[in-house]
Each structure stands twice: as structure tokens, then as C-alpha cells.
Design an enzyme around this catalytic site. Structure first.
Site, mmCIF file in Angstrom:
data_model
loop_
_atom_site.group_PDB
_atom_site.id
_atom_site.type_symbol
_atom_site.label_atom_id
_atom_site.label_comp_id
_atom_site.label_asym_id
_atom_site.label_seq_id
_atom_site.Cartn_x
_atom_site.Cartn_y
_atom_site.Cartn_z
ATOM 1 N N ASP A 58 -4.808 -6.713 6.287
ATOM 2 C CA ASP A 58 -6.029 -6.009 5.918
ATOM 3 C C ASP A 58 -7.135 -7.027 5.617
ATOM 4 O OD1 ASP A 58 -7.786 -4.074 5.064
ATOM 5 O OD2 ASP A 58 -6.764 -3.653 3.178
ATOM 6 N N LYS A 101 3.895 -15.301 2.556
ATOM 7 C CA LYS A 101 3.778 -16.065 1.304
ATOM 8 C C LYS A 101 5.207 -16.381 0.877
ATOM 9 C CE LYS A 101 1.244 -17.658 -2.120
ATOM 10 N NZ LYS A 101 0.383 -18.843 -1.949
ATOM 11 N N ASP A 117 -2.604 -18.107 2.207
ATOM 12 C CA ASP A 117 -3.783 -18.791 1.655
ATOM 13 C C ASP A 117 -4.281 -19.850 2.626
ATOM 14 O OD1 ASP A 117 -1.272 -19.782 1.057
ATOM 15 O OD2 ASP A 117 -1.832 -20.702 -0.836
ATOM 16 N N TYR A 175 0.815 -1.221 0.000
ATOM 17 C CA TYR A 175 0.000 0.000 0.000
ATOM 18 C C TYR A 175 0.848 1.270 0.000
ATOM 19 C CZ TYR A 175 -3.825 -3.177 1.280
ATOM 20 O OH TYR A 175 -4.733 -4.202 1.306
ATOM 21 N N ASP A 215 -10.367 -8.534 8.387
ATOM 22 C CA ASP A 215 -11.793 -8.445 8.050
ATOM 23 C C ASP A 215 -12.444 -9.829 8.067
ATOM 24 O OD1 ASP A 215 -11.839 -5.749 7.845
ATOM 25 O OD2 ASP A 215 -12.502 -5.661 5.756
#
Ligand code: NAD
Length: 361
Positions: free
Chosen positions: A251, A195, A227, A146, A255
Site C-alpha cells: 500500500d 521486514k 525500509d 488490514y 503510492d
């Protein structure tokens, strides 16, 4: 002890839920011998209405002068509020980005707890929700994809966009240290999510986290690919304690973790910098649809205040008293409208604050 707290009531239900959080904090102060020194500042729409901007330098200075900031929520109904006719840098949300930056907040903490009494709100199968869960997602907030370099170009008539994911070892180390420190106050388990089978930034993440882990021999560390983590959060969320991860993965996963609790009015959060300072706020927004009706659920804000007691002020006993009050009131069957279920007694926002304050001490 004197606790210097800057409060941002904000917009919508913000002032109502902050009022209840203060009620509970005042009771903590009374029972455990602390003095709460509050300073209220304007931010978001409330600041636009008075000063024409969502955050003033005076407000930032007041936040910096405190030990911690406790925030309600900012923002309004984007479709109808005049605040959203303003350019983006003058809208309410710009205040939030501005204060986070000014305070150097790089670690975001979002607990996701499933209370036995609210298990019915959990969208997972009963055999999974019956075990309950209590995890905390620790997300890096100022680096990664980001904040990396980005550009969109056209090459031979084809549009091409690029975002870069960069972390240096210092950025990883400081968030890892926070993660392990917090795990020491919890069940002493860290799941570091990356990852590393694909990304260099993840391989560096993994090796720095392992270096930091050496200083915390009591904490069990495991690595998990992002994942797999997304799957495990719905397969068996009870396996997690602290999930430590970079900005974008955090992020998304935070959620997902919030959704599996099913109760938006119950979710606290904190953002910390490298001192003990923190900004504490509920995960939900300003709920303009129910503002001013005294029906909002103040528990997310009150649990955020409990996090403030624990992480900024090191008052573990007082934080535990607030959390125990929440459990006790739920057990007795009191519910605000958003978490109401059959056979329970519906209470208002202010009644919930009263009930929680009564339970302290
Ligand atoms: P929201 O979280 O405000 O509301 C979503 C739904 O959940 C609404 O139906 C609302 O009534 C309900 N809800 C939320 N909190 C509740 C509570 N404590 N008790 C009972 N019900 C509750 O999300 P939204 O409607 O998408 O956003 C409204 C405004 O909040 C927007 O301006 C948005 O930008 C802002 N926002 C601010 C923050 C923040 O200050 N950190 C975070 C998210 C959204």
C-alpha cells in the site's frame, strides 16, 4: 479471439476515459482479428442514482460472466455530493470493495513507468530520472494487517489498541506465483520486500517466496527490507522490475512509486484472482473537478486495457502495440492538460484516444 469485457464507466471522468479505452481496444480488435464483446454495468454513484445501492447483484453477475472487467473510476466530490450523505455501506466506494471481494481479487499490480518524454514531471534529481524506470509493484490485497483481528481495550484506565498481521503459507504462495509469472513476461527480476529482521510473518514470507523461486530458475530473486526499499525507490528506481510484497508494505510503496513518476493520469493498475480473470483500472480517482470537460488524460485507462490484453488474454503483441502507441504519441509531442509542457501540443481526452487508436496497426 472473442474478448468478453465488462466495463464499469463509473462516475466523474470515468465514462470519458472508458470511451477512449474502447476506441483503442476496437482498433486492436480490427487490426489483430479479435472481437470485443462489451457489457456495461453501473457501479458507484451511477448505480446509487439508478438503483439506490452502489453495486447490485446483477452487476456482480455480469462482471463474473466476463473474462475481465475494465473500470473507469467511481466516487464524487465528498464535500458536495449527496452520495456522501448516505451511510458508509451505501456510498460509492462500498461498490468497489464489494466487487473486489465478490471477484476474489488478491493480487494488485501497479506499474510505475517513467517515460523519457515526461521525465520533467519526476520529482527526483535529473541524474536519477535520466535513467528512467519501469517497475511493477505486486501487492497482496486480502491478508495481513488490514484483515487481521483487531481490538481496542482499556486496561487499568489505559486505552490499548491491537492489530494482528497474519499470513499463511498458501496466501503467500499464490501471490508469489503471480509475481514470478509476471516477472517472466518482463525483465525476469523479483525483489521480494519484507521486514524479516523483525517479523515472523516476514520470515515465513521469505521462505515461501524462496520455495516458489525454485520453479522459476530464469528469474533473479533478491530480498529487500521494506525500509531499505522505501529509500531505494527514490535513490535508484531503475534497479527494480517486479516488487513483490504484502498488503500494508505494498500500500505504502505503491503510492511512493506512483509519486516518483509524477504523472497521475498515466498510472495503470490491475487486480487479479487465481484464474486469468482481472479487474483493470487507472490508479487515479474520478476527478470530479474536471468531469465532463473532455480534458482528462485517458492514458492510465488505456494502459490498464493493455495490461488486460497481456495478463487476462495473453495477447502480448497487442498489449505491446498499445504501449508503443502511447510512447509514439508522447514522442510526437501530444499532451493532455495534466502532462502539458512547453513546446508540446495540447489535446483533449477524445483527441488523445483518436491519436492512440491511429497508431495501432
Ligand atoms: P483523483 O485522482 O480523482 O484526483 C486528484 C487530482 O488529479 C485532481 O486534480 C484531478 O483532476 C487529477 N486527475 C486525476 N485523474 C486525472 C486524469 N486522468 N487526467 C487528468 N487529471 C487527473 O483523487 P480525489 O480527488 O482524491 O478523488 C476523487 C474521487 O475519486 C473520490 O470520490 C475518491 O473516493 C474517488 N477515487 C476512486 C478510486 C477508484 O475508483 N479506484 C480511486 C481513488 C479515488
Amino acid at each position: 479471439m472473442e474478448l468478453k469485457i465488462t466495463c464499469i464507466p463509473g462516475d466523474g471522468i470515468g465514462p470519458e476515459i472508458i470511451k477512449e479505452a474502447k476506441k483503442v481496444l476496437d482498433k486492436v480488435g480490427e487490426c489483430y482479428g479479435h472481437q470485443m464483446k462489451y457489457t456495461d454495468i453501473l457501479m458507484g454513484g451511477a448505480s446509487i442514482d439508478v438503483h439506490g445501492v452502489p453495486l447490485t447483484e446483477e452487476a456482480v453477475a455480469a462482471a463474473k460472466a466476463a473474462d475481465a472487467v475494465l473500470m473507469g473510476s467511481i466516487g464524487g466530490d465528498a464535500a458536495n455530493s449527496p452520495w456522501y450523505q448516505l451511510p458508509p455501506e451505501l456510498r460509492p466506494e462500498a461498490g468497489l470493495l464489494g466487487i473486489r471481494k465478490a471477484l476474489g481479487l488478491f493480487a494488485n499490480l501497479r506499474p510505475a513507468v517513467l517515460y523519457k518524454e515526461l521525465a520533467g514531471a519526476c520529482p527526483l534529481k535529473e541524474e536519477i530520472s535520466a535513467k528512467g524506470f519501469d517497475m511493477l509493484i505486486m501487492r497482496e490485497l486480502t491478508g495481513g494487517l488490514y484483515f487481521g483481528e483487531r481490538k481496542t481495550v482499556e486496561e487499568n484506565g489505559v486505552r490499548k489498541a491491537m492489530d494482528t498481521l497474519t499470513y499463511d503459507e498458501n496466501e503467500i504462495r499464490r501471490i508469489a506465483v503471480k509475481g514470478f509469472d509476471i516477472a517472466m513476461k518482463r525483465k525476469k527480476k523479483v525483489t521480494s520486500v519484507d521486514k524479516a529482521n523483525v517479523l515472523d510473518s516476514s520470515r515465513l514470507w521469505r521462505s515461501v517466496v524462496e520455495e516458489v523461486a525454485k520453479d522459476y530458475p530464469e528469474v533473479a530473486l533478491e530480498h529487500m527490507l521494506v525500509d531499505n526499499c522505501a529509500m531505494q525507490l527514490v535513490r535508484d528506481p531503475s534497479q527494480f522490475d517486479v516488487i513483490l510484497t504484502e498488503n500494508m508494505f505494498g500500500d505504502i510503496l505503491s503510492d511512493e512509486a506512483s509519486m516518483v513518476t509524477g504523472s497521475i493520469g498515466m498510472l495503470a493498475s490491475a487486480s487479479l484472482n487465481d484464474t486469468r480473470f482481472g479487474l483493470y483500472e487507472p490508479s487515479h480517482g474520478s476527478a470530479p473537478d474536471i468531469a465532463g470537460k473532455d480534458i482528462a488524460n485517458p492514458i492510465a485507462t488505456i494502459l490498464s486495457a493493455a495490461m488486460m490484453l497481456r495478463y487476462t488474454f495473453d495477447l502480448d503483441r497487442e498489449a505491446a502495440a498499445v504501449e508503443a502507441a502511447v510512447e509514439a504519441v508522447l514522442k510526437e509531442g501530444f499532451r493532455t492538460a495534466d502532462i502539458m509542457s512547453q513546446g508540446c501540443e495540447r489535446v483533449s481526452c477524445s483527441q488523445m484516444g483518436d491519436l492512440l487508436a491511429e497508431k495501432i496497426g
